[in-house]
Design a protein around this motif. Structure first.
Motif, PDB file in Angstrom:
ATOM      1  N   THR A  84       0.820  -1.213   0.000  1.00  9.44           N
ATOM      2  CA  THR A  84       0.000   0.000   0.000  1.00  9.44           C
ATOM      3  C   THR A  84       0.850   1.257   0.000  1.00  9.44           C
ATOM      4  O   THR A  84       0.477   2.272  -0.589  1.00  9.44           O
ATOM      5  CB  THR A  84      -0.951   0.020   1.209  1.00  9.44           C
ATOM      6  N   ILE A  85       2.019   1.190   0.627  1.00 11.95           N
ATOM      7  CA  ILE A  85       2.804   2.403   0.823  1.00 11.95           C
ATOM      8  C   ILE A  85       4.051   2.489  -0.051  1.00 11.95           C
ATOM      9  O   ILE A  85       4.363   3.549  -0.606  1.00 11.95           O
ATOM     10  CB  ILE A  85       3.192   2.552   2.321  1.00 11.95           C
ATOM     11  N   THR A  89       5.596   5.360  -2.999  1.00 12.85           N
ATOM     12  CA  THR A  89       6.764   6.092  -2.493  1.00 12.85           C
ATOM     13  C   THR A  89       7.927   5.976  -3.467  1.00 12.85           C
ATOM     14  O   THR A  89       8.605   6.968  -3.768  1.00 12.85           O
ATOM     15  CB  THR A  89       7.173   5.547  -1.111  1.00 12.85           C
ATOM     16  N   GLN A 108      -5.855   4.639  -0.019  1.00 14.96           N
ATOM     17  CA  GLN A 108      -4.551   4.339   0.574  1.00 14.96           C
ATOM     18  C   GLN A 108      -4.567   4.572   2.078  1.00 14.96           C
ATOM     19  O   GLN A 108      -4.084   3.750   2.866  1.00 14.96           O
ATOM     20  CB  GLN A 108      -3.469   5.212  -0.074  1.00 14.96           C
ATOM     21  N   LEU A 112      -4.039   1.695   5.008  1.00 14.49           N
ATOM     22  CA  LEU A 112      -2.928   1.833   5.941  1.00 14.49           C
ATOM     23  C   LEU A 112      -3.390   1.801   7.388  1.00 14.49           C
ATOM     24  O   LEU A 112      -2.901   1.004   8.198  1.00 14.49           O
ATOM     25  CB  LEU A 112      -2.172   3.137   5.667  1.00 14.49           C
ATOM     26  N   TYR A 186       3.064   9.523   1.510  1.00 10.34           N
ATOM     27  CA  TYR A 186       1.784   8.837   1.325  1.00 10.34           C
ATOM     28  C   TYR A 186       0.692   9.665   1.985  1.00 10.34           C
ATOM     29  O   TYR A 186       0.975  10.674   2.645  1.00 10.34           O
ATOM     30  CB  TYR A 186       1.822   7.416   1.905  1.00 10.34           C
ATOM     31  N   GLU A 188      -1.146  10.401   4.655  1.00  9.17           N
ATOM     32  CA  GLU A 188      -1.265  10.241   6.104  1.00  9.17           C
ATOM     33  C   GLU A 188      -2.437  11.083   6.592  1.00  9.17           C
ATOM     34  O   GLU A 188      -2.630  12.215   6.139  1.00  9.17           O
ATOM     35  CB  GLU A 188       0.044  10.675   6.774  1.00  9.17           C
ATOM     36  N   ILE A 286       7.015   6.541   7.953  1.00 10.81           N
ATOM     37  CA  ILE A 286       7.186   5.451   7.002  1.00 10.81           C
ATOM     38  C   ILE A 286       7.733   4.219   7.713  1.00 10.81           C
ATOM     39  O   ILE A 286       7.284   3.089   7.478  1.00 10.81           O
ATOM     40  CB  ILE A 286       8.132   5.880   5.858  1.00 10.81           C
ATOM     41  N   PHE A 289       5.283   1.925   9.322  1.00  8.68           N
ATOM     42  CA  PHE A 289       4.507   0.985   8.525  1.00  8.68           C
ATOM     43  C   PHE A 289       5.336  -0.089   7.822  1.00  8.68           C
ATOM     44  O   PHE A 289       4.820  -1.160   7.519  1.00  8.68           O
ATOM     45  CB  PHE A 289       3.687   1.739   7.462  1.00  8.68           C
TER      46      PHE A 289
END
Length: 320
Positions: A84-85, A89, A108, A112, A186, A188, A286, A289
């Motif tokens: 997902t991340i 990125t 997204q 997350l 991402y 957030e 980051i 996750f």
């Protein structure tokens, strides 16, 4: 100029933007290509590790047990979090692909935050598994049947998904009359909320409440399980029995530290945000996750004898 006026008018009217732009890591844009190397390495390890765990668990009938079913759930969650991340990125770092649609941003964000909470719930299920195995070993197979495991899995998945829905409904209704640049790699939640105009108190309070409620509840259940496990282990007659019983919990305890330590560090950095550079904030978020998806398969592969032996056996068969 007319386009800018139209954009301003639509935002003031309360409509959501069609796209956001992700900045990457603020202040370190010139180093994005170099930073992508460890990110890509972590992603590769996470993919290979979790896929290997799932393959071994699926193909080895001797591992079709409750403990390993929960481990399979953990591997699936880790794959969802990392995929997902990291791809988006890396696209920012490699191709300067910063644009993300508003709906894709919400999706997204939903995956997350929801699946991080799912991972927390899986750790609770694994703690319950260890509690039954150590405290009620004779009833282990009768308590943790396949149907019970399926129900636990559904509850673990449904709990964060349903309670997160109101937060995203309210986010969808916000108007965005400020910059559309998200100072992150991402989408957030709080970084997006900061771009909204109007009253965002519900999003702030509800997001904080969910984090404290879910994580606090899960840590409470995990602690209760291990208090009872510890009492049972200490009541065993010999040191050898005690070490053997507690040894079955080592991998799970490592997973707990791997998942919750980055979360605590991230919370500390947010608390003292005025003292921390923006790029440190983003890197920690980051790390929050991507570290667990990389480390969990390594820990379980190294610490769990059954998995380690089966992986070695598989590689030996392929070599011959």
């Amino acid at each position: 100029m007319p386009q800018q006026d139209n954009l301003s008018d639509s935002n003031s009217a309360g409509s959501a933007p069609s796209v956001f732009f992700l900045s990457g890591i603020p202040g370190l844009e010139a180093m994005h290509l170099w930073i992508s190397i460890p990110f890509c390495s972590v992603f590769t390890v996470a993919l290979l590790g979790n896929c290997t765990i799932l393959y071994v668990l699926k193909t080895e009938p001797s591992l079709h047990k409750p403990m390993y079913y929960f481990l399979a759930m953990l591997a699936v969650v880790d794959l969802v979090l990392s995929t997902t991340i990291i791809p988006k990125t890396l696209s920012i770092f490699w191709f300067n692909s910063r644009e993300i649609s508003f709906n894709a941003c919400l999706v997204q964000m939903f995956f997350l935050h929801s699946f991080f909470n799912v991972e927390s719930g899986v750790l609770v299920a694994m703690a319950f598994d260890r509690y039954v195995a150590i405290c009620n070993p004779l009833k282990y197979t009768t308590i943790l049947t396949n149907s019970v495991i399926a129900i636990i899995g559904l509850v673990v998945l449904a709990r964060p998904v349903f309670i997160r829905i109101p937060m995203f409904i309210m986010l969808k209704r916000l108007s965005f009359c400020r910059s559309h640049v998200i100072a992150h790699c991402y989408c957030e939640h709080m970084a997006v909320v900061k771009l909204a105009c109007g009253n965002t108190r519900f999003n702030d309070i509800y997001g904080l409440f969910l984090t404290l409620f879910i994580v606090g509840q899960d840590l409470m259940f995990i602690t209760m399980s291990y208090v009872k496990i510890l009492k049972t282990v200490l009541s065993l007659a010999s040191k050898e029995e005690q070490l053997k019983a507690f040894g079955t919990c080592i991998s799970h305890l490592c997973a707990i530290l791997i998942v919750y330590t980055p979360m605590v560090l991230s919370a500390v950095f947010h608390r003292f945000g005025h003292l921390v550079a923006p790029h440190i904030h983003v890197l920690m978020a980051i790390f929050y996750f991507i570290f667990p998806p990389m480390m969990n398969p390594i820990v379980y592969g190294v610490k769990t004898k059954e998995i380690r032996s089966k992986v070695r056996l598989r590689f030996r068969r392929k070599n011959f």
